[in-house]
Design a protein around this motif. Structure first.
Motif, PDB file in Angstrom:
ATOM      1  N   LYS A 117       0.834  -1.216   0.000  1.00  0.00           N
ATOM      2  CA  LYS A 117       0.000   0.000   0.000  1.00  0.00           C
ATOM      3  C   LYS A 117       0.864   1.259   0.000  1.00  0.00           C
ATOM      4  N   SER A 151      -0.707   9.850   8.963  1.00  0.00           N
ATOM      5  CA  SER A 151      -1.281   9.173  10.132  1.00  0.00           C
ATOM      6  C   SER A 151      -0.433   9.401  11.376  1.00  0.00           C
ATOM      7  N   ARG A 205       4.006   3.232  16.875  1.00  0.00           N
ATOM      8  CA  ARG A 205       5.123   2.370  16.476  1.00  0.00           C
ATOM      9  C   ARG A 205       6.421   3.181  16.437  1.00  0.00           C
ATOM     10  N   ARG A 221      10.944   3.461  11.690  1.00  0.00           N
ATOM     11  CA  ARG A 221      11.931   2.595  11.032  1.00  0.00           C
ATOM     12  C   ARG A 221      13.055   3.491  10.516  1.00  0.00           C
ATOM     13  N   TYR A 237       4.883   9.519   9.281  1.00  0.00           N
ATOM     14  CA  TYR A 237       3.878   9.444  10.351  1.00  0.00           C
ATOM     15  C   TYR A 237       4.148  10.585  11.319  1.00  0.00           C
ATOM     16  N   GLU A 288     -10.609   7.780  12.479  1.00  0.00           N
ATOM     17  CA  GLU A 288     -10.601   6.341  12.745  1.00  0.00           C
ATOM     18  C   GLU A 288      -9.286   6.026  13.412  1.00  0.00           C
ATOM     19  N   TYR A 346      -2.571   3.050  15.375  1.00  0.00           N
ATOM     20  CA  TYR A 346      -2.453   3.854  14.161  1.00  0.00           C
ATOM     21  C   TYR A 346      -3.761   4.617  14.013  1.00  0.00           C
ATOM     22  N   GLY A 347      -3.702   5.902  13.666  1.00  0.00           N
ATOM     23  CA  GLY A 347      -4.952   6.639  13.504  1.00  0.00           C
ATOM     24  C   GLY A 347      -4.827   7.809  12.552  1.00  0.00           C
ATOM     25  N   GLU A 393      -4.142   6.085   3.669  1.00  0.00           N
ATOM     26  CA  GLU A 393      -3.595   4.745   3.401  1.00  0.00           C
ATOM     27  C   GLU A 393      -3.583   4.048   4.750  1.00  0.00           C
ATOM     28  N   GLU A 407      -5.025   0.486   7.408  1.00  0.00           N
ATOM     29  CA  GLU A 407      -5.343  -0.934   7.414  1.00  0.00           C
ATOM     30  C   GLU A 407      -6.871  -1.120   7.436  1.00  0.00           C
ATOM     31  N   ARG A 433       1.498 -10.733  11.191  1.00  0.00           N
ATOM     32  CA  ARG A 433       1.004  -9.958  10.040  1.00  0.00           C
ATOM     33  C   ARG A 433       0.427 -10.886   8.968  1.00  0.00           C
TER      34      ARG A 433
HETATM   35  P1  5GP Z   1       3.377  -0.017   9.164  1.00  0.00           P
HETATM   36  O1  5GP Z   1       3.734  -0.337  10.585  1.00  0.00           O
HETATM   37  O2  5GP Z   1       3.811  -1.118   8.225  1.00  0.00           O
HETATM   38  O3  5GP Z   1       3.802   1.374   8.727  1.00  0.00           O
HETATM   39  O4  5GP Z   1       1.774   0.020   9.092  1.00  0.00           O
HETATM   40  C1  5GP Z   1       1.022  -1.066   9.536  1.00  0.00           C
HETATM   41  C2  5GP Z   1      -0.372  -0.969   8.977  1.00  0.00           C
HETATM   42  O5  5GP Z   1      -1.042   0.170   9.531  1.00  0.00           O
HETATM   43  C3  5GP Z   1      -0.395  -0.780   7.466  1.00  0.00           C
HETATM   44  O6  5GP Z   1      -1.395  -1.663   6.956  1.00  0.00           O
HETATM   45  C4  5GP Z   1      -0.779   0.668   7.288  1.00  0.00           C
HETATM   46  O7  5GP Z   1      -1.494   0.899   6.080  1.00  0.00           O
HETATM   47  C5  5GP Z   1      -1.684   0.851   8.488  1.00  0.00           C
HETATM   48  N1  5GP Z   1      -1.896   2.262   8.853  1.00  0.00           N
HETATM   49  C6  5GP Z   1      -1.078   3.319   8.665  1.00  0.00           C
HETATM   50  N2  5GP Z   1      -1.645   4.419   9.130  1.00  0.00           N
HETATM   51  C7  5GP Z   1      -2.866   4.098   9.592  1.00  0.00           C
HETATM   52  C8  5GP Z   1      -3.960   4.821  10.178  1.00  0.00           C
HETATM   53  O8  5GP Z   1      -3.939   6.039  10.356  1.00  0.00           O
HETATM   54  N3  5GP Z   1      -5.044   4.099  10.549  1.00  0.00           N
HETATM   55  C9  5GP Z   1      -5.141   2.767  10.369  1.00  0.00           C
HETATM   56  N4  5GP Z   1      -6.257   2.176  10.745  1.00  0.00           N
HETATM   57  N5  5GP Z   1      -4.148   2.063   9.812  1.00  0.00           N
HETATM   58  C10 5GP Z   1      -3.030   2.706   9.430  1.00  0.00           C
END
Ligand code: 5GP
Length: 206
Positions: free
Chosen positions: A20, A40, A44, A47, A56, A75, A84-85, A104, A106, A151
């Motif tokens: 994504k 978002s 976490r 990285r 983020y 959300e 994550y929000g 973008e 989950e 995952r």
């Molecule tokens: P990652 O840790 O790999 O950056 O993200 C983990 C998952 O969280 C991914 O599927 C990503 O798309 C999702 N994600 C990122 N930002 C948000 C958010 O604001 N809200 C939600 N619900 N999921 C998110």
């Protein structure tokens, strides 16, 4: 402001590891659009190479939970041990300005947005095959084996939720997937219920 003059909320979602983030970045690199990315917030750890306020907003668990209490998220979801929000204020502001705002996120979060923003466009990004997804998660190498397994399990349980989306885009090639998403956004703009108000006089509609 009339509903029709508002912008468009575009939700890109799909299982973890489907690419994504890469597809979203490719989408923003395409010419000829004025999309806005909703950054978002997460608890976490960053990285390597990730930038606060760009990839983020990185915050503590305590701060995130306070923001949940203050109803600041459009959300949010807990995903494999972290929050994550989507901060609500920036999205609202940009939509009111008539912008196309891309989230973008989950799948659990996307389903929450579906409840709240019925006129949004929901796009499920799918892997070409399940095996391709698992290979990708392994190759990414940013998580330990236990997290990768979690995952994968989550991804497996999420495939059937694809039917809740308006569109499915297979991420076979990143640039193809990005092109298809832009085509969808353009088509959505031309949808009768979104655009007819502009031509009301000419078409003599009520
Ligand atoms: P990652 O840790 O790999 O950056 O993200 C983990 C998952 O969280 C991914 O599927 C990503 O798309 C999702 N994600 C990122 N930002 C948000 C958010 O604001 N809200 C939600 N619900 N999921 C998110």
């Amino acid at each position: 402001m009339k509903l029709n003059e508002r912008g468009l909320l575009v939700v890109l979602s799909g299982p973890s590891g489907v690419g994504k983030g890469t597809v979203r970045k490719a989408l923003f690199e395409l010419e000829g659009h004025d999309l806005v990315y909703s950054i978002s917030m997460t608890t976490r750890q960053p990285r390597e190479g990730e930038v606060d306020g760009e990839d983020y907003y990185f915050v503590s668990k305590q701060e995130f939970e306070q923001r949940i209490k203050d109803d600041q998220f459009l959300e949010y979801a807990e995903f494999v041990g972290n929050y994550y929000g989507t901060p609500r204020d920036k999205v609202d502001e940009q939509i009111e300005l008539g912008k196309e705002v891309v989230l973008e996120i989950e799948i659990q979060g996307a389903l929450q947005v579906r409840e709240r923003a019925k006129d949004g466009v929901f796009i499920f990004i799918a892997p070409p095959t399940k095996e391709a997804l698992f290979r990708r998660l392994l190759r990414r190498g940013t998580e330990d084996p236990k997290t990768i397994q979690k995952r994968m399990d989550k991804a497996e349980s999420e495939f059937p939720l694809a039917h809740k989306y308006d569109y499915i885009v297979v991420n076979d090639e990143v640039t193809n997937a990005a092109d298809r998403i832009l085509a969808i956004i353009r088509a959505e703009h031309a949808k009768t219920e979104r655009s007819i108000y502009k031509y009301k006089e000419m078409l003599e509609v009520e």
